[in-house]
Design a protein around this motif. Structure first.
Motif, PDB file in Angstrom:
ATOM      1  N   SER A  16       0.830  -1.192   0.000  1.00  0.00           N
ATOM      2  CA  SER A  16       0.000   0.000   0.000  1.00  0.00           C
ATOM      3  C   SER A  16       0.872   1.253   0.000  1.00  0.00           C
ATOM      4  O   SER A  16       2.049   1.225   0.318  1.00  0.00           O
ATOM      5  CB  SER A  16      -0.922   0.005   1.212  1.00  0.00           C
ATOM      6  N   CYS A  17       0.251   2.332  -0.369  1.00  0.00           N
ATOM      7  CA  CYS A  17       0.955   3.616  -0.448  1.00  0.00           C
ATOM      8  C   CYS A  17       0.067   4.661   0.212  1.00  0.00           C
ATOM      9  O   CYS A  17      -1.113   4.750  -0.101  1.00  0.00           O
ATOM     10  CB  CYS A  17       1.209   3.949  -1.917  1.00  0.00           C
ATOM     11  N   SER A  18       0.635   5.454   1.096  1.00  0.00           N
ATOM     12  CA  SER A  18      -0.151   6.481   1.767  1.00  0.00           C
ATOM     13  C   SER A  18      -0.414   7.643   0.812  1.00  0.00           C
ATOM     14  O   SER A  18       0.272   7.807  -0.202  1.00  0.00           O
ATOM     15  CB  SER A  18       0.579   6.973   3.010  1.00  0.00           C
ATOM     16  N   ILE A  19      -1.402   8.441   1.142  1.00  0.00           N
ATOM     17  CA  ILE A  19      -1.755   9.588   0.299  1.00  0.00           C
ATOM     18  C   ILE A  19      -0.603  10.590   0.228  1.00  0.00           C
ATOM     19  O   ILE A  19      -0.277  11.068  -0.865  1.00  0.00           O
ATOM     20  CB  ILE A  19      -3.061  10.236   0.787  1.00  0.00           C
ATOM     21  N   PRO A  20       0.063  10.932   1.336  1.00  0.00           N
ATOM     22  CA  PRO A  20       1.203  11.853   1.214  1.00  0.00           C
ATOM     23  C   PRO A  20       2.327  11.292   0.340  1.00  0.00           C
ATOM     24  O   PRO A  20       2.932  12.026  -0.436  1.00  0.00           O
ATOM     25  CB  PRO A  20       1.676  12.045   2.658  1.00  0.00           C
ATOM     26  N   MET A  21       2.588   9.983   0.434  1.00  0.00           N
ATOM     27  CA  MET A  21       3.639   9.382  -0.376  1.00  0.00           C
ATOM     28  C   MET A  21       3.264   9.412  -1.865  1.00  0.00           C
ATOM     29  O   MET A  21       4.093   9.738  -2.712  1.00  0.00           O
ATOM     30  CB  MET A  21       3.895   7.945   0.066  1.00  0.00           C
ATOM     31  N   ALA A  22       2.002   9.103  -2.159  1.00  0.00           N
ATOM     32  CA  ALA A  22       1.555   9.140  -3.555  1.00  0.00           C
ATOM     33  C   ALA A  22       1.594  10.567  -4.095  1.00  0.00           C
ATOM     34  O   ALA A  22       2.004  10.792  -5.240  1.00  0.00           O
ATOM     35  CB  ALA A  22       0.148   8.563  -3.663  1.00  0.00           C
ATOM     36  N   SER A  23       1.190  11.535  -3.275  1.00  0.00           N
ATOM     37  CA  SER A  23       1.233  12.938  -3.706  1.00  0.00           C
ATOM     38  C   SER A  23       2.662  13.393  -3.959  1.00  0.00           C
ATOM     39  O   SER A  23       2.938  14.076  -4.950  1.00  0.00           O
ATOM     40  CB  SER A  23       0.591  13.833  -2.646  1.00  0.00           C
ATOM     41  N   PHE A  24       3.570  13.012  -3.067  1.00  0.00           N
ATOM     42  CA  PHE A  24       4.969  13.380  -3.239  1.00  0.00           C
ATOM     43  C   PHE A  24       5.530  12.782  -4.527  1.00  0.00           C
ATOM     44  O   PHE A  24       6.226  13.463  -5.278  1.00  0.00           O
ATOM     45  CB  PHE A  24       5.790  12.922  -2.034  1.00  0.00           C
TER      46      PHE A  24
END
Length: 131
Positions: A16-24
């Protein structure tokens, strides 16, 4: 020691990937290409003072179109997932642009999305290899 190693293995297996990580990652990808193209554009027209206003307006317009497109994709995904939850409890959630296309347009032409994404990636790699 064994509990910490099992925690590390669980963290390594988590896809899984967190929203902040995906945004970054999204911003990093967009800024990366801009870092290469904007200085070249400024160097090409840097001595022409009358080109600053049209260039800035084009940059703002294309940025606004991109922002609206990302917003629209997100909104359509939410709507499609809500409709799926209302129609059938066993329906899967929409998690990709291809699935969204299949749900909203139809499965017969969903290959267009895969082809467009492939050509975009291929063209980008080709452009960077030429630079």
């Amino acid at each position: 020691k064994s509990s910490s190693s099992s925690e590390n293995n669980e963290a390594d297996n988590d896809n899984s990937c967190s929203i902040p990580m995906a945004s970054f990652n999204l911003i990093k990808g967009a800024v990366g290409s801009g870092v290469l193209s904007l200085p070249a554009g400024v160097a090409a027209i840097g001595d022409v003072k009358s080109a600053i206003i049209p260039a800035s307006s084009m940059l703002f317009t294309l940025g606004a179109i991109s922002a609206y497109t990302f917003h629209l994709l997100g909104r359509l995904t939410v709507v499609a997932n809500v409709e799926s939850a209302d129609d059938d409890s066993s329906a899967s959630k929409v998690t990709s642009i291809g699935q969204l296309w299949e749900k909203e347009i139809g499965a017969s032409s969903s290959w267009l999305i895969s082809a467009a994404i492939f050509l975009t990636c291929f063209g980008t790699c080709l452009a960077y290899s030429i630079i």
